[in-house]
Design a protein around this motif. Sequence first.
Motif, PDB file in Angstrom:
ATOM      1  N   UNK A  75      40.376  51.839  47.736  1.00 42.57           N
ATOM      2  CA  UNK A  75      39.458  52.614  46.912  1.00 42.57           C
ATOM      3  C   UNK A  75      39.826  52.612  45.433  1.00 42.57           C
ATOM      4  N   UNK A  76      40.978  52.040  45.097  1.00 43.14           N
ATOM      5  CA  UNK A  76      41.401  52.005  43.693  1.00 43.14           C
ATOM      6  C   UNK A  76      40.566  50.974  42.928  1.00 43.14           C
ATOM      7  N   UNK A  77      40.370  51.174  41.629  1.00 50.49           N
ATOM      8  CA  UNK A  77      39.644  50.189  40.823  1.00 50.49           C
ATOM      9  C   UNK A  77      40.316  48.833  40.901  1.00 50.49           C
ATOM     10  N   UNK A  78      39.518  47.793  40.955  1.00 50.60           N
ATOM     11  CA  UNK A  78      40.046  46.434  41.072  1.00 50.60           C
ATOM     12  C   UNK A  78      39.416  45.558  39.998  1.00 50.60           C
ATOM     13  N   UNK A  79      40.180  44.625  39.406  1.00 57.37           N
ATOM     14  CA  UNK A  79      39.604  43.724  38.402  1.00 57.37           C
ATOM     15  C   UNK A  79      38.625  42.720  38.993  1.00 57.37           C
ATOM     16  N   UNK A  80      38.533  42.649  40.303  1.00 56.89           N
ATOM     17  CA  UNK A  80      37.579  41.720  40.934  1.00 56.89           C
ATOM     18  C   UNK A  80      36.886  42.417  42.096  1.00 56.89           C
ATOM     19  N   UNK A 123      41.118  37.227  40.782  1.00 55.79           N
ATOM     20  CA  UNK A 123      42.092  37.833  39.879  1.00 55.79           C
ATOM     21  C   UNK A 123      43.044  36.760  39.344  1.00 55.79           C
ATOM     22  N   UNK A 124      43.443  35.832  40.221  1.00 57.24           N
ATOM     23  CA  UNK A 124      44.387  34.782  39.830  1.00 57.24           C
ATOM     24  C   UNK A 124      43.796  33.784  38.836  1.00 57.24           C
ATOM     25  N   UNK A 125      42.468  33.756  38.695  1.00 54.83           N
ATOM     26  CA  UNK A 125      41.871  32.842  37.711  1.00 54.83           C
ATOM     27  C   UNK A 125      42.189  33.277  36.287  1.00 54.83           C
ATOM     28  N   UNK A 126      42.468  34.560  36.086  1.00 52.46           N
ATOM     29  CA  UNK A 126      42.696  35.062  34.745  1.00 52.46           C
ATOM     30  C   UNK A 126      41.419  35.302  33.962  1.00 52.46           C
ATOM     31  N   UNK A 127      40.261  35.052  34.578  1.00 56.72           N
ATOM     32  CA  UNK A 127      38.974  35.274  33.924  1.00 56.72           C
ATOM     33  C   UNK A 127      38.566  36.739  34.057  1.00 56.72           C
ATOM     34  N   UNK A 128      37.690  37.169  33.185  1.00 57.70           N
ATOM     35  CA  UNK A 128      37.280  38.576  33.160  1.00 57.70           C
ATOM     36  C   UNK A 128      36.019  38.773  33.977  1.00 57.70           C
ATOM     37  N   UNK A 129      36.140  39.580  35.062  1.00 56.69           N
ATOM     38  CA  UNK A 129      34.976  39.899  35.883  1.00 56.69           C
ATOM     39  C   UNK A 129      34.005  40.734  35.052  1.00 56.69           C
ATOM     40  N   UNK A 130      32.720  40.431  35.195  1.00 54.23           N
ATOM     41  CA  UNK A 130      31.713  41.143  34.444  1.00 54.23           C
ATOM     42  C   UNK A 130      31.340  40.463  33.149  1.00 54.23           C
ATOM     43  N   UNK A 131      32.251  39.649  32.634  1.00 52.45           N
ATOM     44  CA  UNK A 131      31.953  38.917  31.413  1.00 52.45           C
ATOM     45  C   UNK A 131      31.907  37.409  31.649  1.00 52.45           C
ATOM     46  N   UNK A 132      32.910  36.905  32.390  1.00 47.70           N
ATOM     47  CA  UNK A 132      32.993  35.461  32.602  1.00 47.70           C
ATOM     48  C   UNK A 132      32.528  35.032  33.994  1.00 47.70           C
ATOM     49  N   UNK A 133      32.391  35.962  34.889  1.00 51.32           N
ATOM     50  CA  UNK A 133      31.877  35.647  36.220  1.00 51.32           C
ATOM     51  C   UNK A 133      31.393  36.924  36.880  1.00 51.32           C
ATOM     52  N   UNK A 134      30.602  36.760  37.940  1.00 56.61           N
ATOM     53  CA  UNK A 134      30.190  37.868  38.785  1.00 56.61           C
ATOM     54  C   UNK A 134      30.649  37.617  40.204  1.00 56.61           C
ATOM     55  N   UNK A 135      30.848  38.672  40.945  1.00 58.28           N
ATOM     56  CA  UNK A 135      31.275  38.597  42.341  1.00 58.28           C
ATOM     57  C   UNK A 135      30.299  39.450  43.145  1.00 58.28           C
TER      58      UNK A 135
END
Length: 256
Positions: free
Chosen positions: A122-127, A86-98
């Motif tokens: 259980x809440x949605x998370x950006x990463x 999250x701290x990278x500021x990059x967009x998960x799903x577009x710029x990286x995968x986890x």
Amino acid sequence: MAVAAAALLPGPAVARLTQAELARVALAPPPDARAPLDLVFTDAGEGRSLTLAEAAGGRPVLLLPVDYTCGNVCDPMLSLSAAALVATGLAEGREYGFVLVGLDPRDDAAAARRMLSEALGDAPSPARPRALVGSAEAVAALTRALGYGFVPDLGTDSIAHPAAAILLTPEGRVAHTLSPLALNGRDLRLALVEAGEGRTGTLSDRLALLCYGFDAAKGVYTPLVRRILAVAGAATVLGIALLVILLARAGRARRA
């Protein structure tokens, strides 16, 4: 961080694995190591089969091998990795995968979802990672290709494995080996950008920080979190000593 880590330490246990077995536990990628992207796993969240290539989606991927029923440092490895992403500021799903891969083929999708819930809520998370479970053959093929050595301890239903993350290029090559307990957004962003461009960094020869409940040769708990506590304690003592020195000097300066 140190207090939270201390809470992860379970009680005394009987030694199971030997020092020789634990010596096999390390991350040592061979030259030009590459993940077999055609391996098939099951997505614990969606309940469907997919290949590693589909999970990667043509992006650089932070791959975190975990034990979904781990009682040591897998949960903090996951939560700290997510926070760093999250701290990278990059967009998960577009710029990286986890992506998580379960090391124990006996752990099912429910175990994977339970770990995600406990570590990230259980809440949605950006990463929020894609958690994969697979057969023993798929797990063995992946870890062998990456030079990731782990040893199951059937007596305690646990797995001694490296506390490590692996950054893959979109083609599946190993770009970096990382410690999930020491990630920060700035460095991880740079590593992800480099991996996305197909560049690989200088790999350490051997990353051998263990996620395991106790020193199996001595029957005493000495997991990675104890090392963290030791470092934190030493830093605290050093800080106090430095403060005492500064106060003493300030006192002499006022008297002068």
